[in-house]
Motif scaffolding. Structure first.
Motif, PDB file in Angstrom:
ATOM      1  N   ALA A 191       1.914   3.644  -8.158  1.00 42.15           N
ATOM      2  CA  ALA A 191       0.766   2.762  -8.413  1.00 42.15           C
ATOM      3  C   ALA A 191      -0.120   2.651  -7.175  1.00 42.15           C
ATOM      4  CB  ALA A 191       1.261   1.380  -8.840  1.00 42.15           C
ATOM      5  N   LYS A 192       0.511   2.652  -6.012  1.00 40.07           N
ATOM      6  CA  LYS A 192      -0.224   2.479  -4.761  1.00 40.07           C
ATOM      7  C   LYS A 192      -0.839   3.779  -4.258  1.00 40.07           C
ATOM      8  CE  LYS A 192       0.746   0.342  -0.518  1.00 40.07           C
ATOM      9  NZ  LYS A 192      -0.319  -0.606  -0.290  1.00 40.07           N
ATOM     10  N   GLY A 193      -0.270   4.897  -4.729  1.00 43.06           N
ATOM     11  CA  GLY A 193      -0.698   6.183  -4.203  1.00 43.06           C
ATOM     12  C   GLY A 193      -0.229   6.327  -2.764  1.00 43.06           C
ATOM     13  N   PRO A 242       4.927  -3.931  -1.296  1.00 42.35           N
ATOM     14  CA  PRO A 242       3.946  -3.605  -0.267  1.00 42.35           C
ATOM     15  C   PRO A 242       2.678  -4.396  -0.555  1.00 42.35           C
ATOM     16  CG  PRO A 242       3.892  -1.915  -1.950  1.00 42.35           C
ATOM     17  CD  PRO A 242       4.921  -2.940  -2.387  1.00 42.35           C
ATOM     18  N   SER A 243       1.708  -4.352   0.323  1.00 43.55           N
ATOM     19  CA  SER A 243       0.422  -4.973   0.038  1.00 43.55           C
ATOM     20  C   SER A 243      -0.175  -4.286  -1.193  1.00 43.55           C
ATOM     21  CB  SER A 243      -0.504  -4.824   1.246  1.00 43.55           C
ATOM     22  OG  SER A 243      -0.501  -3.484   1.708  1.00 43.55           O
ATOM     23  N   ALA A 244      -0.907  -5.071  -2.020  1.00 41.02           N
ATOM     24  CA  ALA A 244      -1.303  -4.591  -3.351  1.00 41.02           C
ATOM     25  C   ALA A 244      -2.617  -3.820  -3.354  1.00 41.02           C
ATOM     26  CB  ALA A 244      -1.364  -5.776  -4.321  1.00 41.02           C
ATOM     27  N   ASN A 245      -2.909  -3.124  -2.261  1.00 42.51           N
ATOM     28  CA  ASN A 245      -4.092  -2.262  -2.193  1.00 42.51           C
ATOM     29  C   ASN A 245      -3.707  -0.827  -2.527  1.00 42.51           C
ATOM     30  OD1 ASN A 245      -2.688  -2.807   0.453  1.00 42.51           O
ATOM     31  ND2 ASN A 245      -3.674  -0.855   0.900  1.00 42.51           N
ATOM     32  N   ARG A 246      -4.717  -0.025  -2.938  1.00 43.38           N
ATOM     33  CA  ARG A 246      -4.477   1.423  -2.984  1.00 43.38           C
ATOM     34  C   ARG A 246      -4.312   1.890  -1.549  1.00 43.38           C
ATOM     35  NH1 ARG A 246      -6.331   4.183  -7.531  1.00 43.38           N
ATOM     36  NH2 ARG A 246      -5.430   6.026  -6.573  1.00 43.38           N
ATOM     37  N   LEU A 300      -3.855 -11.677   6.971  1.00 43.57           N
ATOM     38  CA  LEU A 300      -3.295 -10.477   7.614  1.00 43.57           C
ATOM     39  C   LEU A 300      -1.815 -10.412   7.252  1.00 43.57           C
ATOM     40  CD1 LEU A 300      -4.778 -10.710  11.235  1.00 43.57           C
ATOM     41  CD2 LEU A 300      -5.671  -9.387   9.299  1.00 43.57           C
ATOM     42  N   GLU A 301      -1.272  -9.199   7.160  1.00 43.58           N
ATOM     43  CA  GLU A 301       0.118  -9.029   6.755  1.00 43.58           C
ATOM     44  C   GLU A 301       1.077  -9.642   7.780  1.00 43.58           C
ATOM     45  OE1 GLU A 301      -1.991  -6.721   7.518  1.00 43.58           O
ATOM     46  OE2 GLU A 301      -2.352  -5.343   5.852  1.00 43.58           O
ATOM     47  N   SER A 302       2.327  -9.851   7.323  1.00 42.04           N
ATOM     48  CA  SER A 302       3.325 -10.541   8.138  1.00 42.04           C
ATOM     49  C   SER A 302       3.632  -9.813   9.455  1.00 42.04           C
ATOM     50  CB  SER A 302       4.634 -10.660   7.335  1.00 42.04           C
ATOM     51  OG  SER A 302       5.133  -9.372   7.012  1.00 42.04           O
ATOM     52  N   PRO A 331      -8.199  -1.723   2.638  1.00 44.97           N
ATOM     53  CA  PRO A 331      -7.699  -2.957   3.266  1.00 44.97           C
ATOM     54  C   PRO A 331      -6.808  -3.729   2.295  1.00 44.97           C
ATOM     55  CG  PRO A 331     -10.093  -2.779   3.472  1.00 44.97           C
ATOM     56  CD  PRO A 331      -9.657  -1.711   2.513  1.00 44.97           C
ATOM     57  N   SER A 332      -5.830  -4.457   2.810  1.00 49.27           N
ATOM     58  CA  SER A 332      -4.966  -5.269   1.947  1.00 49.27           C
ATOM     59  C   SER A 332      -5.809  -6.300   1.201  1.00 49.27           C
ATOM     60  CB  SER A 332      -3.920  -5.999   2.786  1.00 49.27           C
ATOM     61  OG  SER A 332      -3.064  -5.077   3.418  1.00 49.27           O
ATOM     62  N   PRO A 333      -5.462  -6.581  -0.064  1.00 56.55           N
ATOM     63  CA  PRO A 333      -6.233  -7.553  -0.847  1.00 56.55           C
ATOM     64  C   PRO A 333      -5.858  -8.993  -0.508  1.00 56.55           C
ATOM     65  CG  PRO A 333      -4.545  -6.548  -2.219  1.00 56.55           C
ATOM     66  CD  PRO A 333      -4.384  -5.954  -0.858  1.00 56.55           C
TER      67      PRO A 333
HETATM   68 MG    MG Z   1       0.029  -2.371   3.481  1.00 54.09          MG
END
Ligand code: MG
Ligand code: TXA
Length: 348
Positions: free
Chosen positions: A57-59, A143-147, A180-182, A151-153
């Motif tokens: 899904a993320k590619g 993972p972060s839900a971006n392609r 920003l991510e953890s 950038p992370s959503p």
């Molecule tokens: Mg990420």
């Protein structure tokens, strides 16, 4: 695939929606959910099939390991081998934006960890994330839900842009607080950890709990051609807008004068301080908050990069953040989005 989008305002009152989402996860499906950092693309962390679906899904290349999300810090023991250092970090920072790398137990398949014998564990503080994991009764790999490469959503509309039709369900819980991510750390021994990715749990905060905090070189420097990063994710070009991003360094007055000049010369998108809005006239201005409000810069960074890019500029300009406190996390994301392009503006 038809993606179901559900808005959740108060998790305590929307048990039915959460149950539905938890059912999707238990049946091997994918659910995007909000966390205090960014939105996550979740699947059952104990299912090799679910993890394969996440990568698809993320590619995303499947050697880039996933973070598993737990409802309570103690649940880490089911999935990983914990130690007193983990307990200290958990007591200080969980639930919250900290991810700890620990030895993996067999219940977590190598599909989830990109083939590694370690697993990244995080206990989010967001009430919807917490309720969903609790209801699912199993750790959620996310993972972060971006392609991959985007950038992370930090809000549901960015998730929809990237993931509509690729996941079973999206839970819309509004804007993410931190943006920003953890922070990711690896435990080396009882008194030593290595900071792999900076986030809202800062270097200084970690030093209050653990005697020795090493910082991985890739956090603020460019890796050499043949260097192997400690965290596989660091080798990929990340958070990259289509237009080149240039980070400006110099005295604030000189940087502003440079921006005033550039906006008349080329089509530039500008991530500017609130104090600068009146002096600038570019059609693509993206305020980041007051100059000293790093929390605001962090919360708005990924939104600003997406929106700046949408205006189809020749170049995107932004201020180079400081490396102190939350600034280090901003610096880390921004130099990578900019492919390390920093322009020094000399004093006039
Ligand atoms: Mg990420
Ligand atoms: O805030 C966050 O951490 C968000 C939300 C959704 O929780 N998640 C997130 O996941 O940012 P992701 O997949 O976009 O980033 C995970 C990073 C990657 O760079 C990966 O390489 C690193 O964590 N990682 C995961 N497991 C690892 C391991 N066993 N050893 C080293 N690095 C690991």
């Amino acid at each position: 695939m038809n993606t179901k989008i559900i808005t959740i305002n108060d998790p305590a009152r929307e048990e039915q929606s959460l149950q539905e989402a938890a059912d999707v996860l238990r049946n091997g499906g994918l659910v995007v959910f909000p966390t205090e950092t960014v939105y996550g693309l979740g699947g059952d962390a104990t299912s090799a099939d679910s993890s394969r679906k996440i990568y698809e899904a993320k590619g995303r290349p499947s050697d880039n390991p996933l973070i598993i999300h737990i409802a309570h810090p103690d649940d880490a023991r089911r999935y990983a081998v914990t130690c007193p250092c983990y307990e200290r970090l958990a007591k200080a920072f969980m639930p919250g934006p900290l991810t700890v790398i620990l030895p993996r137990r067999d219940i977590i398949p190598t599909e989830t960890t990109g083939g590694l014998d370690t697993v990244a564990v995080r206990c989010p503080s967001h009430p919807i994330a917490h309720a969903l994991i609790q209801e699912a009764g199993v750790a959620i790999a996310a993972p972060s839900a971006n392609r991959s490469g985007k950038p992370s959503p930090t809000c549901a509309s960015h998730v929809i842009d990237d993931m509509d039709g690729r996941v079973d369900m999206i839970l819309d819980g509004g804007e993410c607080d931190i943006g920003l991510e953890s922070t990711i750390v690896k435990i080396e021994d009882e008194d030593t950890i290595t900071l792999l990715r900076p986030g809202a749990i800062t270097y200084d905060a970690l030093c209050m709990v653990v005697a020795n905090v090493n910082v991985a070189a890739a956090v603020s420097e460019r890796l050499g051609e043949n260097e192997r990063p400690l965290s596989p994710g660091m080798k990929y070009r990340h958070y990259a807008p289509d237009a080149p991003l240039v980070l400006l360094e110099g005295h604030p007055e000189d940087v502003l004068a440079y921006l005033e000049q550039e906006q008349n010369r080329i089509r530039c998108a500008i991530l500017c301080y609130d104090e600068e809005i009146n002096a600038l006239s570019s059609a693509s201005l993206h305020p980041v908050g007051k100059a000293d409000d790093l929390a605001s810069h962090a919360r708005l960074l990924f939104r600003n990069l997406r929106e700046a890019d949408c205006s189809g500029p020749d170049v995107i300009y932004a201020h180079l953040p400081p490396k102190e406190g939350l600034g280090l996390a901003l610096y880390n994301r921004m130099i990578r989005a900019a492919a390390h392009t920093i322009k020094h503006i000399p004093s006039r």
